[in-house]
Design an enzyme around this catalytic site. Sequence first.
Site, PDB file in Angstrom:
ATOM      1  N   TYR A 141      45.940  20.323  54.697  1.00  0.00           N
ATOM      2  CA  TYR A 141      46.812  20.682  53.504  1.00  0.00           C
ATOM      3  C   TYR A 141      48.383  21.493  54.556  1.00  0.00           C
ATOM      4  O   TYR A 141      49.538  20.610  53.696  1.00  0.00           O
ATOM      5  CB  TYR A 141      46.768  21.335  52.700  1.00  0.00           C
ATOM      6  N   LYS A 191      32.036  18.263  59.454  1.00  0.00           N
ATOM      7  CA  LYS A 191      31.936  16.298  59.960  1.00  0.00           C
ATOM      8  C   LYS A 191      31.765  16.763  61.919  1.00  0.00           C
ATOM      9  O   LYS A 191      33.268  15.951  61.987  1.00  0.00           O
ATOM     10  CB  LYS A 191      33.210  16.215  59.151  1.00  0.00           C
ATOM     11  N   ASP A 223      29.500  14.517  54.644  1.00  0.00           N
ATOM     12  CA  ASP A 223      28.982  13.363  53.699  1.00  0.00           C
ATOM     13  C   ASP A 223      27.144  13.356  53.077  1.00  0.00           C
ATOM     14  O   ASP A 223      27.159  13.554  51.908  1.00  0.00           O
ATOM     15  CB  ASP A 223      28.611  11.335  55.162  1.00  0.00           C
ATOM     16  N   ASP A 247      38.367  20.403  48.320  1.00  0.00           N
ATOM     17  CA  ASP A 247      38.845  20.013  47.463  1.00  0.00           C
ATOM     18  C   ASP A 247      37.550  18.581  46.865  1.00  0.00           C
ATOM     19  O   ASP A 247      37.461  18.945  45.384  1.00  0.00           O
ATOM     20  CB  ASP A 247      39.849  19.031  47.522  1.00  0.00           C
ATOM     21  N   ASP A 251      35.309  18.719  42.825  1.00  0.00           N
ATOM     22  CA  ASP A 251      35.380  18.012  42.130  1.00  0.00           C
ATOM     23  C   ASP A 251      34.350  16.939  41.317  1.00  0.00           C
ATOM     24  O   ASP A 251      33.960  17.058  40.076  1.00  0.00           O
ATOM     25  CB  ASP A 251      36.341  16.367  42.098  1.00  0.00           C
TER      26      ASP A 251
HETATM   27  C1  IPM Z   1      43.265  21.187  43.319  1.00  0.00           C
HETATM   28  C2  IPM Z   1      43.872  20.027  43.130  1.00  0.00           C
HETATM   29  C3  IPM Z   1      45.083  20.637  44.048  1.00  0.00           C
HETATM   30  C4  IPM Z   1      44.404  20.537  45.440  1.00  0.00           C
HETATM   31  C5  IPM Z   1      46.410  18.978  43.880  1.00  0.00           C
HETATM   32  C6  IPM Z   1      46.764  18.340  42.539  1.00  0.00           C
HETATM   33  C7  IPM Z   1      47.453  19.501  44.868  1.00  0.00           C
HETATM   34  O1  IPM Z   1      43.151  18.933  43.671  1.00  0.00           O
HETATM   35  O2  IPM Z   1      43.239  22.478  42.807  1.00  0.00           O
HETATM   36  O3  IPM Z   1      41.863  21.136  43.722  1.00  0.00           O
HETATM   37  O4  IPM Z   1      44.235  19.317  46.629  1.00  0.00           O
HETATM   38  O5  IPM Z   1      44.427  21.440  45.922  1.00  0.00           O
HETATM   39 MG    MG Z   2      41.055  19.192  43.849  1.00  0.00          MG
END
Ligand code: IPM
Ligand code: MG
Length: 359
Positions: A141, A191, A223, A247, A251
């Site tokens: 990032y 990884k 993975d 990240d 999710d």
């Molecule tokens: C998160 C989001 C952010 C990230 C984006 C909005 C930059 O997806 O906080 O997980 O990738 O960190």
């Molecule tokens: Mg995110």
Amino acid sequence: MSKKILILPGDGIGPEIIAEAVKVLNLANEKFNLGLETVEGELGGAAIDKHGVPLADSTLELAREVDAVLLGAVGGPKWDTIEKSIRPERGLLKIRSELGLFANLRPAILYPQLADASSLKPEVVSGLDILIVRELTGGIYFGAPRDQIVENGERKAFDTLPYSESEIRRIARVGFDMAMVRNKKLCSVDKANVLASSQLWREVVEEVAKDYPEVELSHMYVDNAAMQLVRAPKQFDVMVTDNMFGDILSDEASMLTGSIGMLPSASLDANNKGMYEPCHGSAPDIAGKGLANPLATILSVSMMLRYTFNQAAAADAIEQAVSLVLDQGLRTGDIMSEGMRQVGTAEMGDAVVAALQQL
Ligand code: IPM
Ligand code: MG
């Protein structure tokens, strides 16, 4: 001595969910005599509209002065075509980096009331309680060089994934510390079969492990971890991983719990100063309609009281209030299931306030 919180509603559904979280925060403040004060600012698209940049210097100054930041969400189609260096997301990355918020805690907890809302079988997810510890201020990032150039007549782009041993060590420590107060199991995700940065990651995590003999440490390739999360998620207690893997995996983990609309997060510096935000985004498709689930943001307030202000009783009460509201059968659209009553953002927020009032 009063403590200050900077509120950054952001974009999309941000202002709607923040409004509900602030109701809950204000009540907790009163009820538990917390002595908290709030100030408001802009981040992301809202800041671009007002200041021309996604994070104004004055807002960053304010963020440095306060004890904690509560953030809604940033981004939206309105700013999608804007010059890359001032995209709304750059404001979010800048505030994380400038405040040194390297430790991102993302708990994925399945409320028993929501077992039906998960896309996995109830027996696979019932009782699920995972904590993802994501490195937040390093890795791909922020690595340089990163650019898009023209080479041999075609466009070419590249990013860089650097990690220093001190960056790995401090996030590994957070992972181990969290494991120590939970079930003493830590899975480090990397990884290392391909990436040099992951090979160093694994070495350093092994070194840190020597200070935590009670914690059972395992390593998993990312993975495989993605696969195991949907196959048998309850094998995990704490997972520690880098910025990008965290990240993605957070999710994925969120959906095990039924909806990303339920997941709070804390981003902490070395002194537990923190920024608190839901894991979900600004959801432009439902923005302004009063449909968004405010619970992830409300639960982020609870994390703030717990981690930055050391107010465990107030934090517990907010979590209990959320649980009570789910018991009452109230559901926003994202967690709706048969026989429940569908409510909007404000009604959900008000119900949590009412439940907290009665506790
Ligand atoms: C998160 C989001 C952010 C990230 C984006 C909005 C930059 O997806 O906080 O997980 O990738 O960190
Ligand atoms: Mg995110």
